[in-house]
Design a protein around this motif. Structure first.
Motif, PDB file in Angstrom:
ATOM      1  N   CYS A 133      66.708 -42.004   4.544  1.00 39.14           N
ATOM      2  CA  CYS A 133      66.179 -42.523   5.805  1.00 39.14           C
ATOM      3  C   CYS A 133      65.862 -44.017   5.637  1.00 39.14           C
ATOM      4  O   CYS A 133      66.741 -44.770   5.255  1.00 39.14           O
ATOM      5  CB  CYS A 133      64.969 -41.694   6.251  1.00 39.14           C
ATOM      6  N   GLY A 159      68.707 -45.768   8.391  1.00 40.34           N
ATOM      7  CA  GLY A 159      68.602 -46.340   9.731  1.00 40.34           C
ATOM      8  C   GLY A 159      68.468 -47.853   9.688  1.00 40.34           C
ATOM      9  O   GLY A 159      67.950 -48.408   8.728  1.00 40.34           O
ATOM     10  N   ARG A 160      68.999 -48.507  10.713  1.00 36.91           N
ATOM     11  CA  ARG A 160      68.867 -49.960  10.887  1.00 36.91           C
ATOM     12  C   ARG A 160      69.335 -50.724   9.639  1.00 36.91           C
ATOM     13  O   ARG A 160      68.690 -51.655   9.183  1.00 36.91           O
ATOM     14  CB  ARG A 160      67.416 -50.319  11.236  1.00 36.91           C
ATOM     15  N   ASP A 188      72.977 -39.908  14.709  1.00 37.60           N
ATOM     16  CA  ASP A 188      71.825 -40.711  14.278  1.00 37.60           C
ATOM     17  C   ASP A 188      71.734 -41.960  15.138  1.00 37.60           C
ATOM     18  O   ASP A 188      72.514 -42.903  14.963  1.00 37.60           O
ATOM     19  CB  ASP A 188      71.984 -41.085  12.805  1.00 37.60           C
ATOM     20  N   SER A 190      69.561 -44.188  15.021  1.00 36.67           N
ATOM     21  CA  SER A 190      69.060 -45.347  14.287  1.00 36.67           C
ATOM     22  C   SER A 190      70.170 -46.092  13.549  1.00 36.67           C
ATOM     23  O   SER A 190      69.940 -47.173  13.006  1.00 36.67           O
ATOM     24  CB  SER A 190      67.971 -44.922  13.292  1.00 36.67           C
ATOM     25  N   HIS A 220      69.945 -37.403  11.595  1.00 37.21           N
ATOM     26  CA  HIS A 220      69.090 -38.225  10.737  1.00 37.21           C
ATOM     27  C   HIS A 220      68.114 -37.313   9.991  1.00 37.21           C
ATOM     28  O   HIS A 220      67.366 -36.556  10.613  1.00 37.21           O
ATOM     29  CB  HIS A 220      68.309 -39.225  11.610  1.00 37.21           C
TER      30      HIS A 220
END
Length: 261
Positions: A133, A159-160, A188, A190, A220
């Motif tokens: 994550c 994510g990101r 997901d 993100s 996610h």
């Protein structure tokens, strides 16, 4: 393989990070793995993941990266984590997550790597880093921030990772010398497809040896068995990819099969 378990305290420029340490029970030095937690932190499931890597032949450090806000666990988590049913979880974690700036991540990463290098339980030399994550972004930043000390980096359902922000993790790609593997979840929000493409392009331009895969139908958090996002098939795929990466990174060190011991 017998696994030895203990708690650890890692001094950093900003305080002391509590951590979990797992290593083969023979007392000898083994390849070092720095494992970055997801936002929910060190808990029985994450401990079990570290134990599995130790059973495969690694010395594994799992730091509480949110130590500035207290020792783990920061939250009293439900037995089955469902953020849709409990939106307050991320609301409560928000200040601690926002405090983990890129500068703070770099300071902490240096301290974690120093601690592993000084441990008699590690084999010395560059380490492998894996993250889950938001920990996938920390893994990427560590590989870019310390290219001479990280031989392999993996991230799962991150994510990101490749936003348009000036300090997005993917902008460190040209500093990475490690082999890189990312397992993305296609369900997901993100990490939308444009960010996956941007990350791949940055790694390719930098000449980084890398492989990224999209796990179809996965959400996610698909590796986290104590969440509603858990996907057994995607999790098994993640273990094959991660252990394969470690076996390539530490040849001849006896990284074992599926890590089942």
């Amino acid at each position: 393989m017998t696994v030895s378990l203990t708690n650890a305290a890692v001094p950093t420029p900003d305080g002391t990070a509590d951590a979990y340490l797992a290593h083969p029970g023979d007392g000898g030095p083994h390849p070092a793995v720095l494992m970055y937690m997801d936002a929910f932190g060190i808990r029985p499931h994450l401990v079990a993941m570290a134990d599995r890597l130790a059973a495969a032949g690694c010395t594994v450090l799992v730091p509480n990266v949110l130590y500035r806000h207290g020792p783990a666990p920061l939250l009293d988590l439900p037995e089955r984590i469902d953020t849709a049913a409990r939106p307050d979880l991320f609301e409560r974690l928000g200040p601690a997550l926002r405090a983990l700036t890129p500068d703070a991540v770099r300071r902490d990463a240096g301290a974690y790597l120093d601690w592993l290098a000084a441990s008699p339980l590690t084999a010395g030399g560059p380490v492998a880093v894996t993250g889950y994550c938001f920990g996938a972004g920390l893994a990427l930043r560590t590989a870019g921030g310390f290219p001479d000390r990280v031989a392999a980096v993996a991230g799962f359902h991150g994510g990101r990772l490749a936003t348009e922000a000036r300090d997005s993790p993917h902008r460190l790609a040209d500093r990475i010398t490690a082999e890189v593997y990312f397992g993305h979840a296609d369900q997901d929000t993100s990490l939308p497809p444009e960010q996956i493409d941007r990350l791949d392009a940055a790694l390719a331009r930098a000449g980084v040896r890398h492989r990224t895969e999209v796990y179809r139908g996965a959400r996610h958090g698909f590796t986290q068995a104590d969440t509603v996002a858990y996907d057994p098939a995607a999790d098994a795929r993640h273990w094959r990819a991660l252990l394969g990466l470690l076996d390539r990174t530490f040849p001849g060190r006896g990284i074992e099969g599926d890590g089942a011991g």
